[in-house]
Scaffold this active site. Structure first.
Site, mmCIF file in Angstrom:
data_model
loop_
_atom_site.group_PDB
_atom_site.id
_atom_site.type_symbol
_atom_site.label_atom_id
_atom_site.label_comp_id
_atom_site.label_asym_id
_atom_site.label_seq_id
_atom_site.Cartn_x
_atom_site.Cartn_y
_atom_site.Cartn_z
ATOM 1 C CG ASP A 30 -14.298 -31.546 3.291
ATOM 2 O OD1 ASP A 30 -14.019 -31.166 4.444
ATOM 3 O OD2 ASP A 30 -14.478 -30.746 2.335
ATOM 4 C CB THR A 84 -19.479 -22.226 13.106
ATOM 5 O OG1 THR A 84 -18.288 -22.418 13.910
ATOM 6 C CG2 THR A 84 -20.300 -23.486 13.133
ATOM 7 C CB THR A 122 -17.150 -23.399 17.845
ATOM 8 O OG1 THR A 122 -15.942 -24.111 18.137
ATOM 9 C CG2 THR A 122 -17.423 -22.369 18.920
ATOM 10 C CG PHE A 258 -3.483 -17.580 26.860
ATOM 11 C CD1 PHE A 258 -2.852 -18.813 26.770
ATOM 12 C CD2 PHE A 258 -4.230 -17.141 25.775
ATOM 13 C CE1 PHE A 258 -2.952 -19.593 25.626
ATOM 14 C CE2 PHE A 258 -4.342 -17.914 24.620
ATOM 15 C CZ PHE A 258 -3.694 -19.135 24.556
ATOM 16 C CG LEU A 259 -0.647 -13.766 32.368
ATOM 17 C CD1 LEU A 259 0.029 -13.844 33.729
ATOM 18 C CD2 LEU A 259 -1.778 -12.732 32.405
ATOM 19 C CB CYS A 269 -10.779 -19.901 17.332
ATOM 20 S SG CYS A 269 -10.769 -21.421 16.373
ATOM 21 C CE LYS A 272 -15.020 -19.801 13.971
ATOM 22 N NZ LYS A 272 -15.966 -20.432 14.887
HETATM 23 N N1 LIG Z 1 -9.283 -24.542 13.802
HETATM 24 C C1 LIG Z 1 -9.254 -24.674 15.117
HETATM 25 O O1 LIG Z 1 -8.197 -24.502 15.744
HETATM 26 C C2 LIG Z 1 -10.509 -25.042 15.878
HETATM 27 C C3 LIG Z 1 -10.382 -25.507 17.189
HETATM 28 C C4 LIG Z 1 -11.542 -25.840 17.896
HETATM 29 C C5 LIG Z 1 -12.785 -25.723 17.300
HETATM 30 N N2 LIG Z 1 -12.873 -25.258 16.026
HETATM 31 C C6 LIG Z 1 -14.218 -25.196 15.416
HETATM 32 O O2 LIG Z 1 -14.387 -26.379 14.617
HETATM 33 C C7 LIG Z 1 -15.169 -26.088 13.445
HETATM 34 C C8 LIG Z 1 -14.360 -26.453 12.202
HETATM 35 O O3 LIG Z 1 -13.217 -25.616 12.181
HETATM 36 P P1 LIG Z 1 -12.002 -25.867 11.171
HETATM 37 O O4 LIG Z 1 -10.949 -24.864 11.531
HETATM 38 O O5 LIG Z 1 -11.684 -27.308 11.110
HETATM 39 O O6 LIG Z 1 -12.710 -25.440 9.793
HETATM 40 P P2 LIG Z 1 -12.145 -25.577 8.295
HETATM 41 O O7 LIG Z 1 -12.684 -24.429 7.534
HETATM 42 O O8 LIG Z 1 -10.660 -25.813 8.352
HETATM 43 O O9 LIG Z 1 -12.816 -26.943 7.772
HETATM 44 C C9 LIG Z 1 -14.170 -27.080 7.472
HETATM 45 C C10 LIG Z 1 -14.311 -28.159 6.388
HETATM 46 O O10 LIG Z 1 -15.703 -28.382 6.142
HETATM 47 C C11 LIG Z 1 -15.861 -28.667 4.740
HETATM 48 N N3 LIG Z 1 -17.274 -28.494 4.357
HETATM 49 C C12 LIG Z 1 -17.929 -27.340 4.063
HETATM 50 N N4 LIG Z 1 -19.215 -27.620 3.766
HETATM 51 C C13 LIG Z 1 -19.390 -28.962 3.892
HETATM 52 C C14 LIG Z 1 -20.482 -29.850 3.751
HETATM 53 N N5 LIG Z 1 -21.707 -29.410 3.426
HETATM 54 N N6 LIG Z 1 -20.274 -31.174 3.953
HETATM 55 C C15 LIG Z 1 -19.042 -31.651 4.278
HETATM 56 N N7 LIG Z 1 -17.984 -30.852 4.443
HETATM 57 C C16 LIG Z 1 -18.140 -29.532 4.254
HETATM 58 C C17 LIG Z 1 -14.892 -27.709 4.076
HETATM 59 O O11 LIG Z 1 -14.572 -28.126 2.762
HETATM 60 C C18 LIG Z 1 -13.695 -27.763 5.050
HETATM 61 O O12 LIG Z 1 -12.752 -28.737 4.640
HETATM 62 C C19 LIG Z 1 -15.547 -24.613 13.567
HETATM 63 O O13 LIG Z 1 -16.796 -24.499 14.194
HETATM 64 C C20 LIG Z 1 -14.453 -24.037 14.468
HETATM 65 O O14 LIG Z 1 -14.881 -22.883 15.172
HETATM 66 C C21 LIG Z 1 -11.775 -24.935 15.293
HETATM 67 O O1 LIG Z 2 -0.351 -14.735 25.947
HETATM 68 C C1 LIG Z 2 -0.834 -14.709 24.808
HETATM 69 C C2 LIG Z 2 -1.405 -15.854 24.178
HETATM 70 C C3 LIG Z 2 -1.955 -15.727 22.915
HETATM 71 N N1 LIG Z 2 -1.928 -14.529 22.259
HETATM 72 C C4 LIG Z 2 -2.520 -14.405 20.910
HETATM 73 O O2 LIG Z 2 -3.810 -15.015 20.927
HETATM 74 C C5 LIG Z 2 -4.132 -15.556 19.649
HETATM 75 C C6 LIG Z 2 -4.661 -16.978 19.781
HETATM 76 O O3 LIG Z 2 -3.616 -17.847 20.212
HETATM 77 P P1 LIG Z 2 -3.893 -19.407 20.514
HETATM 78 O O4 LIG Z 2 -4.936 -19.505 21.536
HETATM 79 O O5 LIG Z 2 -2.588 -20.032 20.777
HETATM 80 O O6 LIG Z 2 -4.408 -19.859 19.080
HETATM 81 P P2 LIG Z 2 -5.566 -20.765 18.458
HETATM 82 O O7 LIG Z 2 -4.900 -21.880 17.753
HETATM 83 O O8 LIG Z 2 -6.458 -19.839 17.715
HETATM 84 O O9 LIG Z 2 -6.376 -21.450 19.692
HETATM 85 C C7 LIG Z 2 -7.505 -20.857 20.316
HETATM 86 O O10 LIG Z 2 -8.691 -21.064 19.560
HETATM 87 C C8 LIG Z 2 -9.020 -22.470 19.325
HETATM 88 C C9 LIG Z 2 -10.243 -22.508 18.429
HETATM 89 O O11 LIG Z 2 -11.434 -22.303 19.116
HETATM 90 C C10 LIG Z 2 -9.261 -23.149 20.664
HETATM 91 O O12 LIG Z 2 -9.612 -24.509 20.450
HETATM 92 C C11 LIG Z 2 -8.001 -23.022 21.534
HETATM 93 O O13 LIG Z 2 -8.232 -23.619 22.808
HETATM 94 C C12 LIG Z 2 -7.664 -21.536 21.688
HETATM 95 O O14 LIG Z 2 -6.456 -21.379 22.443
HETATM 96 C C13 LIG Z 2 -2.843 -15.452 18.816
HETATM 97 O O15 LIG Z 2 -2.964 -14.344 17.933
HETATM 98 C C14 LIG Z 2 -1.743 -15.179 19.839
HETATM 99 O O16 LIG Z 2 -0.691 -14.388 19.318
HETATM 100 C C15 LIG Z 2 -1.357 -13.403 22.864
HETATM 101 O O17 LIG Z 2 -1.343 -12.316 22.294
HETATM 102 N N2 LIG Z 2 -0.831 -13.532 24.118
#
Ligand SMILES: NC(=O)c1ccc[n+]([C@@H]2O[C@H](COP(=O)([O-])OP(=O)(O)OC[C@H]3O[C@@H](n4cnc5c(N)ncnc54)[C@H](O)[C@@H]3O)[C@@H](O)[C@H]2O)c1
Ligand SMILES: O=c1ccn([C@@H]2O[C@H](COP(=O)(O)OP(=O)(O)O[C@H]3O[C@H](CO)[C@@H](O)[C@H](O)[C@H]3O)[C@@H](O)[C@H]2O)c(=O)[nH]1
Length: 433
Positions: A30, A84, A122, A258-259, A269, A272
C-alpha cells in the site's frame, strides 16, 4: 501460496488476514505508510470484528505489509484491491487501478516464472480486457497469457461482518479467459474457504465476472428501493410495510433479506456501484430505467422524512435531534450515509441540528466540515430540549431509548429505520409504517 495484495483498505486487509489464517504467506502493498506500519504492528487499520485478532496472530509471521512494490516478485499471485471511486458524473474512476497495474507490471517484467494477477477491485465490464491487460502488456516483453495470467475475482463482503463474510461466502466467482493455469491457482488459493464453507464456485469469463459484481449490488440496492416504493404506498393507506415485508419475504422467490424499508441505502459501494453501472450502460448506448428509478426512490426517502417532520414542527425554528450518522449500524463509515441529506435538508429548512452517533461522530465531522451541526455525547443529550427527533441509523442502543424522550421540548419522533417502539408520551411517525 505466496500472495501479494495491492491496496490494503477494507477489502485488501480483510482478504490478507483471512488468507494468512488459511496458511498462505501474504504481503500487503500500500502507498499509505501509517497503514503499513499498523499492519506490521499487528493492529487493524480499520474497524472490523475479528480483524484485530487475525492481524495480532499473523503479523510478523505469515502476514506483512510494505510500501515497496518489489515485494510482488517473491509471490505467485497478486490481488489488485485498490479503490474504484466515482467521478463527478457517477462514472467509475479507474485511475488508481491503472497506476497500481503499471507499478505491478514494472515488477513482473523483472520476475521469472508464471504469475497470476487477480482483479479484486469492483470494475465495470471490459476494464480488465481494455485497461488492466494492456497496461500490464505495456511493461512486459510478452502478451498476457504466456507467463503472466489475469483473472477477476469480485468480492461480496459486507462492512461490519467482512471477516465472517470472506470465510463463509455463498459463492466465489472466478472470471478468466478459460486459462486453466489461472483457474488452478484460484482453486488452490480458496481451498481453505471452500473446505470450510462449501460455497458455489462460479467459473466464468472476465466480463461476466466483472458484471456479476454490479448485478449483485444493483439487484440488492433495487430490492431496497422497491420495498421503499411499496412502503411509501403502504404509508398512504396506514399499512405497516414491515408486516407486509415479513409476509412477502416468506415466498422464497422474494426472500426475507433486504426488505427493511425506510431511509434507503448508503455506504461506500451501493451508491457508487449503481451510479457506475448506469454511467457505463449509458456510455454504451442503453439508459437503464429500473436502475435509474432505484436511485430516484433512494433520493426521495430523506426528503419524505423531512416532510413528515415538517407536519409536526416548524423546521424553520425547530431544534432537531438526529440519531445516527453512519450509513448502517456496526460501522463508523459515513460514506454515502443517509444522514448527509437529512442533516443538510434540516439545515436548509432553518432547523438547528444536534446529532449523536455511538462511533461515527469524528468521521462525520472530518468528512463534512461544511455542515453546521452540534454533536452530542449521548442520545439522551441530543434529545434533551429538542422539538423533534429523526432516527437515521438502526443502532441497537436507539431501540432501548425510553424515558430519554421525556426530556424533549416536544416529543415528536420520526423513525427512518423502524427501531423505536411506539409508546405513550411520544408522537411517533414511521417512514413507511
Ligand atoms: N469496502 C467494501 O465493503 C467492499 C466490498 C467489496 C468490494 N469492494 C471493492 O473493493 C475495492 C477496494 O475497496 P476498499 O473499500 O477496500 O477501498 P479502500 O479505499 O478502503 O482501500 C484502498 C487502498 O488502496 C490504497 N492505494 C491507493 N493507491 C494505491 C497504489 N497506487 N498502490 C497501492 N495501494 C494504493 C489506499 O491507500 C487504500 O489503503 C473497490 O473497488 C471497492 O468497490 C469494496
Ligand atoms: O433491508 C435493507 C438492507 C440494507 N439497507 C441499507 O443498504 C445499505 C447497504 O447495506 P449493506 O449491503 O449491509 O452494506 P455494505 O457493507 O455496503 O455491503 C454492500 O456493498 C458491498 C460492497 O460492494 C458488497 O460487497 C456487499 O455484498 C453489499 O451488501 C445500508 O445503508 C443499509 O442501511 C436497507 O435500507 N434495507
Amino acid at each position: 501460496m505466496d500472495v501479494s495484495i495491492i491496496g490494503s483498505g477494507y477489502v485488501g486487509t480483510t482478504v490478507a488476514a483471512c488468507l494468512a489464517d488459511d496458511g498462505h504467506d501474504v504481503v500487503n502493498v500500500d502507498i499509505d505508510e501509517e497503514l503499513v506500519a499498523a499492519i506490521n504492528d499487528g493492529r487493524s487499520p480499520i474497524h472490523e470484528p475479528g480483524l484485530d485478532e487475525l492481524l495480532a496472530e499473523h503479523a510478523g509471521g505469515r502476514l506483512r505489509a510494505t510500501t515497496d512494490y518489489e515485494a510482488v516478485r517473491d509471490t505467485d499471485v497478486t490481488f489488485v484491491a485498490v479503490g474504484t471511486p466515482s467521478r463527478d458524473d457517477g462514472s467509475i474512476d479507474t485511475s488508481v487501478v491503472e497506476a497500481a497495474t503499471r507499478s505491478l507490471g514494472e515488477q513482473l517484467a523483472a520476475k521469472a516464472g508464471d504469475h497470476l494477477v487477480v482483479v479484486k477491485s469492483t470494475v465495470v465490464p471490459g476494464t480488465t480486457d481494455e485497461l488492466v491487460i494492456p497496461t500490464l502488456e505495456a511493461e512486459l516483453d510478452e502478451p498476457v497469457g504466456e507467463s503472466v495470467h489475469v483473472a477477476v475475482n469480485p468480492e461480496f463482503l459486507q462492512m461490519g461482518s467482512a471477516v465472517e463474510n470472506f470465510r463463509t461466502p455463498q459463492k466465489i466467482v472466478f472470471g478468466t479467459t478459460g486459462d486453466r493455469w489461472a483457474l488452478d491457482r484460484l482453486h488452490e488459493l480458496y481451498a481453505g474457504v471452500v473446505e470450510h464453507a462449501d460455497p458455489a464456485v462460479v467459473e466464468t469469463g472476465l466480463r461476466e465476472g466483472e458484471m456479476i459484481k454490479y448485478a449483485n449490488n444493483a439487484f440488492l440496492a433495487s430490492k431496497v428501493s422497491l420495498i421503499n416504493d411499496i412502503g411509501n404506498v403502504c404509508k398512504e393507506f396506514d399499512v405497516d410495510a414491515y408486516e407486509v415485508a415479513d409476509a412477502i419475504g416468506l415466498d422464497d422467490r422474494i426472500g426475507e433479506r433486504f426488505l427493511r424499508s425506510g431511509l434507503g441505502w448508503g455506504g461506500s459501494c451501493f451508491p457508487k456501484d449503481v451510479a457506475a453501472i448506469i454511467a457505463a450502460a449509458e456510455h454504451a448506448g442503453y439508459e437503464p430505467p429500473m436502475l435509474n428509478a432505484a436511485v430516484e426512490v433512494n433520493d426521495l426517502q430523506p426528503q419524505r422524512l423531512l416532510d413528515l417532520l415538517a407536519e409536526h414542527v416548524d423546521l424553520a425554528t425547530a431544534r432537531v435531534a438526529v440519531l445516527g450518522l453512519s450509513f448502517k449500524p456496526g460501522t463508523d463509515d459515513v460514506r454515502g450515509s443517509r444522514a448527509v441529506p437529512v442533516v443538510e435538508g434540516l439545515r436548509e429548512r432553518g432547523a438547528t441540528v444536534v446529532a449523536y452517533d455511538p462511533v461515527a461522530t469524528e468521521k462525520f465531522r472530518a468528512k463534512h466540515p461544511e455542515i453546521d451541526v452540534e454533536f452530542a455525547g449521548s442520545a439522551a443529550a441530543a434529545l434533551e430540549g429538542a422539538d423533534a427527533c429523526a432516527v437515521v441509523t438502526d443502532w441497537d442502543e436507539f431501540a432501548a431509548l425510553d424515558s430519554e424522550f421525556d426530556a424533549m421540548a416536544s416529543p415528536v419522533v420520526v423513525d427512518g429505520r423502524h427501531v423505536i417502539e411506539r409508546r405513550e408520551g411520544i408522537r411517533y411517525e414511521g417512514l413507511t409504517w
